[in-house]
Motif scaffolding. Structure first.
Motif, PDB file in Angstrom:
ATOM      1  N   ALA A 264       0.827  -1.204   0.000  1.00 15.80           N
ATOM      2  CA  ALA A 264       0.000   0.000   0.000  1.00 15.80           C
ATOM      3  C   ALA A 264       0.865   1.259   0.000  1.00 15.80           C
ATOM      4  O   ALA A 264       0.580   2.228  -0.715  1.00 15.80           O
ATOM      5  N   CYS A 265       1.935   1.251   0.796  1.00 16.33           N
ATOM      6  CA  CYS A 265       2.841   2.405   0.844  1.00 16.33           C
ATOM      7  C   CYS A 265       3.516   2.634  -0.497  1.00 16.33           C
ATOM      8  O   CYS A 265       3.657   3.775  -0.955  1.00 16.33           O
ATOM      9  N   ARG A 266       3.940   1.555  -1.151  1.00 18.30           N
ATOM     10  CA  ARG A 266       4.573   1.681  -2.462  1.00 18.30           C
ATOM     11  C   ARG A 266       3.593   2.242  -3.484  1.00 18.30           C
ATOM     12  O   ARG A 266       3.963   3.049  -4.335  1.00 18.30           O
ATOM     13  N   ALA A 267       2.345   1.824  -3.400  1.00 20.97           N
ATOM     14  CA  ALA A 267       1.346   2.311  -4.346  1.00 20.97           C
ATOM     15  C   ALA A 267       1.139   3.812  -4.192  1.00 20.97           C
ATOM     16  O   ALA A 267       1.016   4.550  -5.179  1.00 20.97           O
ATOM     17  N   VAL A 268       1.120   4.293  -2.945  1.00 15.94           N
ATOM     18  CA  VAL A 268       0.974   5.721  -2.698  1.00 15.94           C
ATOM     19  C   VAL A 268       2.162   6.483  -3.259  1.00 15.94           C
ATOM     20  O   VAL A 268       2.023   7.515  -3.917  1.00 15.94           O
ATOM     21  N   ARG A 269       3.382   5.974  -3.018  1.00 18.03           N
ATOM     22  CA  ARG A 269       4.586   6.641  -3.513  1.00 18.03           C
ATOM     23  C   ARG A 269       4.587   6.713  -5.030  1.00 18.03           C
ATOM     24  O   ARG A 269       4.987   7.707  -5.625  1.00 18.03           O
ATOM     25  N   THR A 270       4.146   5.632  -5.688  1.00 16.26           N
ATOM     26  CA  THR A 270       4.118   5.611  -7.154  1.00 16.26           C
ATOM     27  C   THR A 270       3.177   6.669  -7.698  1.00 16.26           C
ATOM     28  O   THR A 270       3.473   7.348  -8.684  1.00 16.26           O
ATOM     29  N   ARG A 271       2.036   6.857  -7.036  1.00 16.63           N
ATOM     30  CA  ARG A 271       1.076   7.863  -7.495  1.00 16.63           C
ATOM     31  C   ARG A 271       1.624   9.279  -7.334  1.00 16.63           C
ATOM     32  O   ARG A 271       1.237  10.189  -8.061  1.00 16.63           O
ATOM     33  N   LEU A 272       2.542   9.456  -6.371  1.00 13.16           N
ATOM     34  CA  LEU A 272       3.092  10.783  -6.116  1.00 13.16           C
ATOM     35  C   LEU A 272       4.226  11.141  -7.048  1.00 13.16           C
ATOM     36  O   LEU A 272       4.630  12.295  -7.142  1.00 13.16           O
TER      37      LEU A 272
END
Length: 324
Positions: free
Chosen positions: A305-313
């Protein structure tokens, strides 16, 4: 199974961007760098300089034809002499981003020192623990490079790539520097093994076989006994020497290699999370879950989940380039 430990070690470590520049220096000059999360390369095309770390260690003098690798981007100073006044690197290259190139002048003409410098940015997810244990500086002298025609040709051709805008130039340069890094580590492993426990581990005929097994076939049900057989050594001698050279017990190293692969797979949302445990060698989801949480203080699901957020940013153009 492959018997090439360096290939298996570097397989998860992929370069994603590079900034490179030609430095022209003359007179009395000095540049003070800072810690960076990348590998750094200095190749002395002409002239020479002195490298120091500011911690009391003796300065390192490098000369024309020498190649210097900083595997971890450790902060250092490079200058015309040990006591030369320095300028901060950030003042000389204040707005350089990965993927860019340029020419930097320092000191005063005539410029008798010509140096190719590069910052190689790699994916932190794939950084192997054994790579982390490499020495902060590796110096390859000119005589050591004479038997490496591919490395020399690559180094000699890189200055002509500065400023090129031909299709594919950015990717070609990235792969060229990747080749330089791999070939440099191979020379270090073969010729400088006694200068570092990690390089000795990579060069040792038995320990290197165990490392190939761990890094290349991490999903196999390895034990200390089976790894020692792979190394052709007794269990006790193998365990002691592995810990001495690698810096941790064999099973701990195996666990971290598996979890490293787990992080890579979790970052790839196309891989079903329930498949990851088996793919990296765990026989149960519970065992994988506990090991991952113990090491990273979060569950595999939370990490994804954390990686997904970082990718969107990440800006779209930057994210696209990460896929090269």
């Amino acid at each position: 199974m492959h018997d090439d430990v360096l290939s298996e070690l570097l397989r998860p470590l992929w370069l994603i961007d590079v900034f490179y520049s030609m430095w022209k220096a003359g007179g009395v000059w000095g540049v003070k760098g800072h810690d960076d999360n990348c590998a750094i390369i200095h190749y002395m095309v002409e002239g020479g300089c002195v490298i120091s770390f500011g911690d009391g260690a003796p300065p390192v003098r490098v000369h024309e034809g020498d190649l210097v690798i900083f595997p971890h981007g450790t902060a250092h100073t490079f200058a015309s002499a040990p006591e030369a006044p320095t300028r901060p690197l950030s003042a000389l290259v204040p707005h350089c981003r990965p993927g860019e190139s340029g020419v930097v002048r320092v000191g005063a003409p005539p410029y008798k020192t010509l140096m190719l410098c590069a910052s190689l940015h790699y994916s932190a997810i794939g950084e192997p623990r054994l790579y982390q244990a490499l020495p902060r500086i590796i110096v390859l002298r000119r005589r050591m490079l004479e038997g490496e025609p591919l490395l020399l040709r690559t180094l000699d051709s890189l200055p002509s790539e500065l400023g090129r805008t031909a299709p594919g130039s950015r990717l070609v340069t990235l792969r060229a520097f990747e080749t330089v890094l791999v070939l440099s580590l191979r020379i270090a492993m073969e010729q400088l093994a006694e200068e570092s426990p990690t390089l000795r581990a990579l060069h040792h005929p038995g320990i290197s076989k165990a490392l190939v097994a761990i890094h290349g076939s991490y999903a196999e049900p390895w034990t200390v006994e089976s790894l020692s057989r792979e190394a052709g050594m007794s269990r006790s001698v193998f365990s002691q020497l592995f810990r001495e050279l690698v810096g941790e017990p064999p099973m701990r190293h195996l666990t971290m290699r598996r979890l490293q692969e787990a992080r890579r797979l979790l970052a790839d949302t196309s891989v079903p999370q329930q498949d990851i445990a088996q793919r990296i060698g765990y026989r149960s989801q519970v065992g994988f879950h506990l090991a991952f949480r113990k090491e990273f203080d979060m569950t595999p699901g939370e990490y994804r989940a954390c990686r997904a957020v970082r990718t969107r940013l990440i800006p779209r153009d930057r994210a696209d380039h990460h896929g090269t």
